[in-house]
Structures are given as structure tokens and as C-alpha cells.
Design a protein around this motif. Sequence first.
Motif, PDB file in Angstrom:
ATOM      1  N   GLU A  79     -33.653  57.964 -34.683  1.00  0.00           N
ATOM      2  CA  GLU A  79     -32.853  57.251 -33.681  1.00  0.00           C
ATOM      3  C   GLU A  79     -32.390  58.191 -32.570  1.00  0.00           C
ATOM      4  OE1 GLU A  79     -30.258  53.986 -34.515  1.00  0.00           O
ATOM      5  OE2 GLU A  79     -30.615  54.175 -36.680  1.00  0.00           O
ATOM      6  N   LEU A  80     -32.030  59.417 -32.942  1.00  0.00           N
ATOM      7  CA  LEU A  80     -31.592  60.387 -31.937  1.00  0.00           C
ATOM      8  C   LEU A  80     -32.735  60.762 -30.998  1.00  0.00           C
ATOM      9  CD1 LEU A  80     -29.486  62.366 -30.783  1.00  0.00           C
ATOM     10  CD2 LEU A  80     -30.248  64.024 -32.506  1.00  0.00           C
ATOM     11  N   THR A  81     -33.909  61.053 -31.555  1.00  0.00           N
ATOM     12  CA  THR A  81     -35.027  61.456 -30.705  1.00  0.00           C
ATOM     13  C   THR A  81     -35.496  60.304 -29.815  1.00  0.00           C
ATOM     14  OG1 THR A  81     -36.586  61.001 -32.517  1.00  0.00           O
ATOM     15  CG2 THR A  81     -35.823  63.267 -32.269  1.00  0.00           C
ATOM     16  N   ALA A  82     -35.378  59.073 -30.310  1.00  0.00           N
ATOM     17  CA  ALA A  82     -35.722  57.921 -29.476  1.00  0.00           C
ATOM     18  C   ALA A  82     -34.709  57.746 -28.356  1.00  0.00           C
ATOM     19  CB  ALA A  82     -35.797  56.661 -30.333  1.00  0.00           C
ATOM     20  N   ALA A  83     -33.427  57.909 -28.676  1.00  0.00           N
ATOM     21  CA  ALA A  83     -32.373  57.760 -27.666  1.00  0.00           C
ATOM     22  C   ALA A  83     -32.515  58.798 -26.558  1.00  0.00           C
ATOM     23  CB  ALA A  83     -31.005  57.869 -28.324  1.00  0.00           C
ATOM     24  N   LEU A  84     -32.934  60.010 -26.941  1.00  0.00           N
ATOM     25  CA  LEU A  84     -33.115  61.082 -25.954  1.00  0.00           C
ATOM     26  C   LEU A  84     -34.536  61.096 -25.385  1.00  0.00           C
ATOM     27  CD1 LEU A  84     -31.200  63.997 -27.736  1.00  0.00           C
ATOM     28  CD2 LEU A  84     -30.351  62.417 -25.988  1.00  0.00           C
ATOM     29  N   ASP A  85     -35.383  60.202 -25.887  1.00  0.00           N
ATOM     30  CA  ASP A  85     -36.781  60.079 -25.462  1.00  0.00           C
ATOM     31  C   ASP A  85     -37.511  61.429 -25.525  1.00  0.00           C
ATOM     32  OD1 ASP A  85     -39.040  58.679 -24.682  1.00  0.00           O
ATOM     33  OD2 ASP A  85     -38.664  58.999 -22.532  1.00  0.00           O
ATOM     34  N   LEU A  86     -37.387  62.095 -26.677  1.00  0.00           N
ATOM     35  CA  LEU A  86     -37.997  63.415 -26.845  1.00  0.00           C
ATOM     36  C   LEU A  86     -39.479  63.279 -27.185  1.00  0.00           C
ATOM     37  CD1 LEU A  86     -35.238  65.243 -28.910  1.00  0.00           C
ATOM     38  CD2 LEU A  86     -35.493  65.097 -26.421  1.00  0.00           C
ATOM     39  N   LYS A  87     -40.303  63.979 -26.429  1.00  0.00           N
ATOM     40  CA  LYS A  87     -41.744  64.023 -26.669  1.00  0.00           C
ATOM     41  C   LYS A  87     -42.213  65.471 -26.579  1.00  0.00           C
ATOM     42  CE  LYS A  87     -42.328  59.368 -24.818  1.00  0.00           C
ATOM     43  NZ  LYS A  87     -42.683  58.572 -23.624  1.00  0.00           N
ATOM     44  N   ASP A  88     -43.321  65.778 -27.271  1.00  0.00           N
ATOM     45  CA  ASP A  88     -43.849  67.145 -27.293  1.00  0.00           C
ATOM     46  C   ASP A  88     -42.784  68.120 -27.797  1.00  0.00           C
ATOM     47  OD1 ASP A  88     -45.936  69.010 -26.921  1.00  0.00           O
ATOM     48  OD2 ASP A  88     -45.113  69.626 -24.985  1.00  0.00           O
TER      49      ASP A  88
END
Length: 272
Positions: A79-88
Motif C-alpha cells: 500500500e505504501l509503495t502504491a501510494a508513493l507510486d514507486l517503480k524501479d
Amino acid sequence: MSTITVKDGTEIYYKDWGTGQPIVFHHGWPLSGDDWDAQMMFFLKQGYRVIAHDRRGHGRSGQSSEGNNMETYAADVAELTAALDLKDAIHVGHSTGGGEVIRYAAKYGKGRVAKAIIISAVTPIMIKNEANPDGVPLSVFDEIREGTGFNRAQYFYDFPIPFYGWNREGKTVQEGIKHNWWRQGMMGSVLAHYEGIKAFSESDFTEDLKSLEIPVLVLHGEDDQIVPYNQAPKAAKLLKHGKLISYPGFPHGMPTTEAATINKDILDFIKS
């Protein structure tokens, strides 16, 4: 404070500094994102975006009575990585955080995770059982449960001694580091810490490790008194693209006491 609220209503605190390729740091039991100070500063200065969250029940995150298990830890990270839209992103985990990285990457990380680094990690499984005969006996974890659940202030004051290897000949206790470990631990929920012992000792990451297609660096101190070194070769062997670096004499808490060495090896792996 920077927080997100995950689906069960628990607030997850995080630090998010800088720009560039993101590096996400996952702390160990029973600490907080503050345990990554030496890495956050180093990689920020190298031009990376650095992120460290406090696991639920730890540090400044919400002290929920539910979800103190590896499945929920990984779901919170998703949920955190989706909220921050983290890629690569590069994901780095220490101890329990190493397990969290592997479970998150295997279950949720496709398309988001570029590489992973696990340090002194609890993978593939810590507890002694029929499938893991050279694991740690249940009695050891029961002792940790007793100390944590019912004598936490003193138990956490003593725990850094083996954690950082200060009980070895010629080693001197670094009082600031010891007190900072205690501070971080006492910020969290005694219930979360108590239940988290089962999460880090009994979670089986064998299939998660086997499933990963990304490069994974496994770092482990050969004098680790918390998570025995024999875990590391097992984890590396299960990975499709695993690399193991071991360190003679290094303790469990080596990201703090041996930060210069650890940071260099992580940077070399990221750039490779």
C-alpha cells in the motif's frame, strides 16, 4: 508527520527524502526506520531517493491489535509503495525486514522492484523443525517472548549487547547506539513486538525466494548471534539470481556498526 492509512485503518509512518531512483529500507525487530540513519544519509548523498517506514506497531506507526504478521507487513508495504507510486525501486531489509522484503517482492513487487538486498535476514526460515533441523529451537523464541512481553524495558536494554557483538573479546559497548536501540524499541507496541516474534521466527520464505526473478544480494555476518549465519547460504541457494557476501566477525547489527563496508557493497550491487 508523513503517514498513509492502510485498509484496516492503521497509520503507517514513513520518511521520504530526495529524488532519483528510490531505495526503500525495511527495519528489523523491534526497531523503526531510524535504524537506517547511516544508510539514509549515505544514499541520499549519492543521489538516490530514500524511504524508510516504521512497521505497524513499531516506532511512530499505529499500534493496531491485529495484523502483526508477515502477510500484513508485506501488504502494508504494498500500500505504501502504491501510494508513493514507486517503480524501479531497490528494497533493502535487515533481519525481520529482510523477510518483509522477500515476501513483498514475491507477492506484490512485479513491475515495481528492480533489485533487493537482504541483510542478516530471517530467510528462508529460522525455527527448528523437521524441514529445518539446524534451525533455532522454539525455546529460544519463547525466552525472547517472555522477556519482551513481561520485562520489556530491561530486556530491551540488555538485548543490544549480543545484537552488536559487544560481548566478544576486545569489543566495547557504544553507549549512544545502545540507548538509541532501546529508544526505538520502547517507542513501539509491546503487543506488536510480542506477536512479531512468531512472524520473524516461523514465517517460511522458501517459495518466495524461489519465485523471484530479480537480482538479490544476501549480506550476513559470520558472527551473527541473533540470526545464525547458516541462514544466508540457504537463502542464496534458493534464489535464481542471488549473490552472497559474508563478513568474518561481523555482528547482527552490522548496518550500524559496520556501515561503511555495508553501504559500499550495497552501492556496488545497485550499480552493477
